[in-house]
Design a protein around this motif. Structure first.
Motif, PDB file in Angstrom:
ATOM      1  N   THR A 262      -2.076  15.405  -1.010  1.00  0.00           N
ATOM      2  CA  THR A 262      -3.316  16.146  -0.766  1.00  0.00           C
ATOM      3  C   THR A 262      -4.511  15.495  -1.467  1.00  0.00           C
ATOM      4  OG1 THR A 262      -2.878  17.633  -2.615  1.00  0.00           O
ATOM      5  CG2 THR A 262      -2.118  18.336  -0.429  1.00  0.00           C
ATOM      6  N   SER A 263      -4.240  14.632  -2.421  1.00  0.00           N
ATOM      7  CA  SER A 263      -5.324  13.915  -3.088  1.00  0.00           C
ATOM      8  C   SER A 263      -6.066  12.999  -2.117  1.00  0.00           C
ATOM      9  CB  SER A 263      -4.786  13.093  -4.262  1.00  0.00           C
ATOM     10  OG  SER A 263      -3.859  12.120  -3.799  1.00  0.00           O
ATOM     11  N   GLU A 264      -5.459  12.714  -0.967  1.00  0.00           N
ATOM     12  CA  GLU A 264      -6.080  11.823   0.013  1.00  0.00           C
ATOM     13  C   GLU A 264      -6.529  12.545   1.283  1.00  0.00           C
ATOM     14  OE1 GLU A 264      -3.718   8.370   0.731  1.00  0.00           O
ATOM     15  OE2 GLU A 264      -3.458   7.956  -1.396  1.00  0.00           O
ATOM     16  N   LYS A 265      -6.361  13.855   1.347  1.00  0.00           N
ATOM     17  CA  LYS A 265      -6.728  14.556   2.573  1.00  0.00           C
ATOM     18  C   LYS A 265      -8.223  14.885   2.590  1.00  0.00           C
ATOM     19  CE  LYS A 265      -5.985  19.445   1.573  1.00  0.00           C
ATOM     20  NZ  LYS A 265      -5.269  20.635   1.976  1.00  0.00           N
ATOM     21  N   LEU A 266      -8.726  15.173   3.760  1.00  0.00           N
ATOM     22  CA  LEU A 266     -10.114  15.590   3.906  1.00  0.00           C
ATOM     23  C   LEU A 266     -10.264  17.016   3.407  1.00  0.00           C
ATOM     24  CD1 LEU A 266     -10.654  14.162   7.484  1.00  0.00           C
ATOM     25  CD2 LEU A 266     -11.453  13.168   5.334  1.00  0.00           C
TER      26      LEU A 266
ATOM     27  N   PRO B 125      -0.576  16.840  -5.012  1.00  0.00           N
ATOM     28  CA  PRO B 125      -1.548  15.768  -4.856  1.00  0.00           C
ATOM     29  C   PRO B 125      -0.900  14.435  -4.458  1.00  0.00           C
ATOM     30  CG  PRO B 125      -1.387  16.451  -7.156  1.00  0.00           C
ATOM     31  CD  PRO B 125      -0.528  17.374  -6.355  1.00  0.00           C
ATOM     32  N   GLN B 126       0.349  14.233  -4.842  1.00  0.00           N
ATOM     33  CA  GLN B 126       1.129  13.065  -4.416  1.00  0.00           C
ATOM     34  C   GLN B 126       2.524  13.580  -4.089  1.00  0.00           C
ATOM     35  OE1 GLN B 126       0.622  10.121  -7.506  1.00  0.00           O
ATOM     36  NE2 GLN B 126      -1.446   9.670  -6.822  1.00  0.00           N
ATOM     37  N   TRP B 127       3.578  12.888  -4.491  1.00  0.00           N
ATOM     38  CA  TRP B 127       4.939  13.414  -4.324  1.00  0.00           C
ATOM     39  C   TRP B 127       5.227  14.381  -5.467  1.00  0.00           C
ATOM     40  CZ3 TRP B 127       6.965  12.735   0.169  1.00  0.00           C
ATOM     41  CH2 TRP B 127       6.808  11.550   0.862  1.00  0.00           C
ATOM     42  N   PRO B 128       5.977  15.446  -5.219  1.00  0.00           N
ATOM     43  CA  PRO B 128       6.416  16.293  -6.338  1.00  0.00           C
ATOM     44  C   PRO B 128       7.345  15.481  -7.243  1.00  0.00           C
ATOM     45  CG  PRO B 128       6.951  17.289  -4.214  1.00  0.00           C
ATOM     46  CD  PRO B 128       6.454  15.909  -3.944  1.00  0.00           C
ATOM     47  N   ALA B 129       7.484  15.929  -8.458  1.00  0.00           N
ATOM     48  CA  ALA B 129       8.424  15.275  -9.371  1.00  0.00           C
ATOM     49  C   ALA B 129       9.835  15.414  -8.813  1.00  0.00           C
ATOM     50  CB  ALA B 129       8.329  15.908 -10.752  1.00  0.00           C
TER      51      ALA B 129
END
Length: 103
Positions: A67-71, A83-87
């Motif tokens: 989600t860190s890269e979504k509009l 924001p990226q992959w979950p742990a």
């Protein structure tokens, strides 16, 4: 979807798009449409483009990643968002929650 429950039943996807060491992105070789993503093996799931399924209505979004890269205006009604992959340590609980949701 858990990796063990996933299989391609028609056609032969090819790797395309970004060639990252942490994920493989599979596409239809004929139309180049993204079909699914395989994250690192430790995660034990496949990220499927639900619109490619025969009945996508039964597969509402469960979680979103990167989600860190979504509009900013993209809103997806998911239960989990990262924001990226979950742990990796979170995936056992995520898979359990996914299975419980699916019944």
């Amino acid at each position: 979807m858990p990796t063990a429950a996933f299989r391609v039943v028609q056609g032969k996807p090819v790797i395309g798009a970004l060639h990252k060491p942490d994920a493989r992105y599979w596409y239809c070789d004929w139309c180049k449409t993204w079909l699914y993503t395989e994250p690192p093996a430790a995660f034990s799931f496949v990220n499927i483009r639900a619109t490619q399924l025969d009945d996508p209505g039964g597969w509402p979004p469960f979680m979103e990643v990167w989600t860190s890269e979504k509009l900013d205006w993209v809103l997806i009604p998911t239960e989990y968002s990262y924001p990226q992959w979950p742990a990796a340590k979170e995936f056992g609980a995520l898979l359990t929650a996914f299975e419980e949701r699916r019944g």
